[in-house]
Design an enzyme around this catalytic site. Structure first.
Site, PDB file in Angstrom:
ATOM      1  N   HIS A 100       0.734  -1.071  -0.138  1.00 36.70           N
ATOM      2  CA  HIS A 100      -0.083   0.082  -0.015  1.00 36.70           C
ATOM      3  C   HIS A 100       0.718   1.200  -0.057  1.00 36.70           C
ATOM      4  O   HIS A 100       2.012   1.432   0.485  1.00 36.70           O
ATOM      5  CB  HIS A 100      -0.829   0.106   1.145  1.00 36.70           C
ATOM      6  CG  HIS A 100      -1.905  -1.151   1.452  1.00 36.70           C
ATOM      7  ND1 HIS A 100      -2.020  -1.824   2.737  1.00 36.70           N
ATOM      8  CD2 HIS A 100      -2.220  -1.867   0.567  1.00 36.70           C
ATOM      9  CE1 HIS A 100      -3.079  -2.785   2.359  1.00 36.70           C
ATOM     10  NE2 HIS A 100      -2.908  -2.675   1.209  1.00 36.70           N
TER      11      HIS A 100
ATOM     12  N   LYS B 148       6.171   6.361   7.307  1.00 35.01           N
ATOM     13  CA  LYS B 148       5.577   5.710   8.363  1.00 35.01           C
ATOM     14  C   LYS B 148       6.621   5.056   9.289  1.00 35.01           C
ATOM     15  O   LYS B 148       7.869   4.703   8.922  1.00 35.01           O
ATOM     16  CB  LYS B 148       5.134   4.253   7.891  1.00 35.01           C
ATOM     17  CG  LYS B 148       3.652   4.614   6.853  1.00 35.01           C
ATOM     18  CD  LYS B 148       3.326   3.290   6.281  1.00 35.01           C
ATOM     19  CE  LYS B 148       1.945   3.839   5.204  1.00 35.01           C
ATOM     20  NZ  LYS B 148       1.488   2.514   4.823  1.00 35.01           N
TER      21      LYS B 148
ATOM     22  N   TYR C 111       1.290   1.891  13.545  1.00 29.80           N
ATOM     23  CA  TYR C 111       2.482   2.477  12.923  1.00 29.80           C
ATOM     24  C   TYR C 111       2.099   3.982  12.990  1.00 29.80           C
ATOM     25  O   TYR C 111       0.716   4.401  13.106  1.00 29.80           O
ATOM     26  CB  TYR C 111       2.517   2.167  11.509  1.00 29.80           C
ATOM     27  CG  TYR C 111       1.201   1.998  10.681  1.00 29.80           C
ATOM     28  CD1 TYR C 111       0.757   3.062   9.715  1.00 29.80           C
ATOM     29  CD2 TYR C 111       0.562   0.835  10.863  1.00 29.80           C
ATOM     30  CE1 TYR C 111      -0.324   2.796   9.156  1.00 29.80           C
ATOM     31  CE2 TYR C 111      -0.847   0.550  10.064  1.00 29.80           C
ATOM     32  CZ  TYR C 111      -1.255   1.618   9.132  1.00 29.80           C
ATOM     33  OH  TYR C 111      -2.357   1.747   8.606  1.00 29.80           O
TER      34      TYR C 111
ATOM     35  N   ASP D 288      -6.921  -5.863  -2.369  1.00 22.72           N
ATOM     36  CA  ASP D 288      -5.219  -6.145  -2.757  1.00 22.72           C
ATOM     37  C   ASP D 288      -4.995  -7.200  -3.884  1.00 22.72           C
ATOM     38  O   ASP D 288      -4.110  -7.159  -4.501  1.00 22.72           O
ATOM     39  CB  ASP D 288      -4.507  -6.746  -1.342  1.00 22.72           C
ATOM     40  CG  ASP D 288      -4.217  -5.646  -0.340  1.00 22.72           C
ATOM     41  OD1 ASP D 288      -4.431  -4.313  -0.423  1.00 22.72           O
ATOM     42  OD2 ASP D 288      -4.009  -5.966   0.747  1.00 22.72           O
TER      43      ASP D 288
END
Length: 182
Positions: free
Chosen positions: A61, A71, A131, A169
């Protein structure tokens, strides 16, 4: 904390100093001044958390354009194999990836700058993954690349038929067909 450079410029493995005793353990998971000294000024604005079972693969992603995100990822419970793919066309490491195991045992974190696709595979019975991001989620900028893109040659240690992933996905494009960073 130790900041370990990876083979891709800007991606770091961060290992905390863990203090164990008969009561358990203690460590600093985040310290802005240390982070700025080693990586730079990144203003994280949000923390996210997911829980997944063994064999779940989330990714790859990213968010496009001005909505792109840096991130800082880690595992609170369990084990994952975490992957960051350089999707910056002008980068000398374009199309290369970093793969690192993150777990509640090793307490490692991975810093992933903007311009990377990110995903992870759960290796333990379950994993709680958290995250920090430096930009809010923007659904209109949501993007991804197939986790099994043969051009990326990511050696996921799982039989592809046993991967548990989302319909979204499964429909992601191959990298050659994706909208990437310049």
């Amino acid at each position: 904390m130790e900041y370990i450079k990876t083979e891709i410029e800007g991606v770091y493995i961060i290992e905390p100093r863990v203090f164990n005793d008969s009561r358990g353990y203690f460590f600093e998971a985040w310290k802005q001044t240390d982070f700025e000294e080693h990586i730079g000024n990144v203003r994280f604005i949000q923390d996210n958390e997911s829980k997944s079972s063994k064999g779940v693969l989330r990714g790859l992603h990213y968010q496009k354009g001005d909505a792109s995100q840096a991130k800082l990822v880690r595992v609170i419970k369990g084990r994952v194999l975490d992957v960051a793919v350089d999707i910056r066309k002008s980068s000398p490491t374009f199309g290369k990836h970093v793969m690192v195991e993150l777990s509640d045992d090793n307490k490692r974190q991975l810093y992933i700058p903007r311009g990377f696709a990110h995903g992870f595979l759960v290796l333990s019975d379950e994993a709680i993954f958290t995250y920090k991001v430096d930009n809010p989620y923007a659904p209109q900028c949501d993007a991804g690349i197939r986790w099994d893109d043969p051009d990326l040659n990511i050696q996921w240690p799982v039989n592809p038929d046993e991967v548990l992933t989302s319909e979204k996905d499964l429909k992601q494009p191959l990298m050659k067909d994706a909208e990437l960073f310049e």
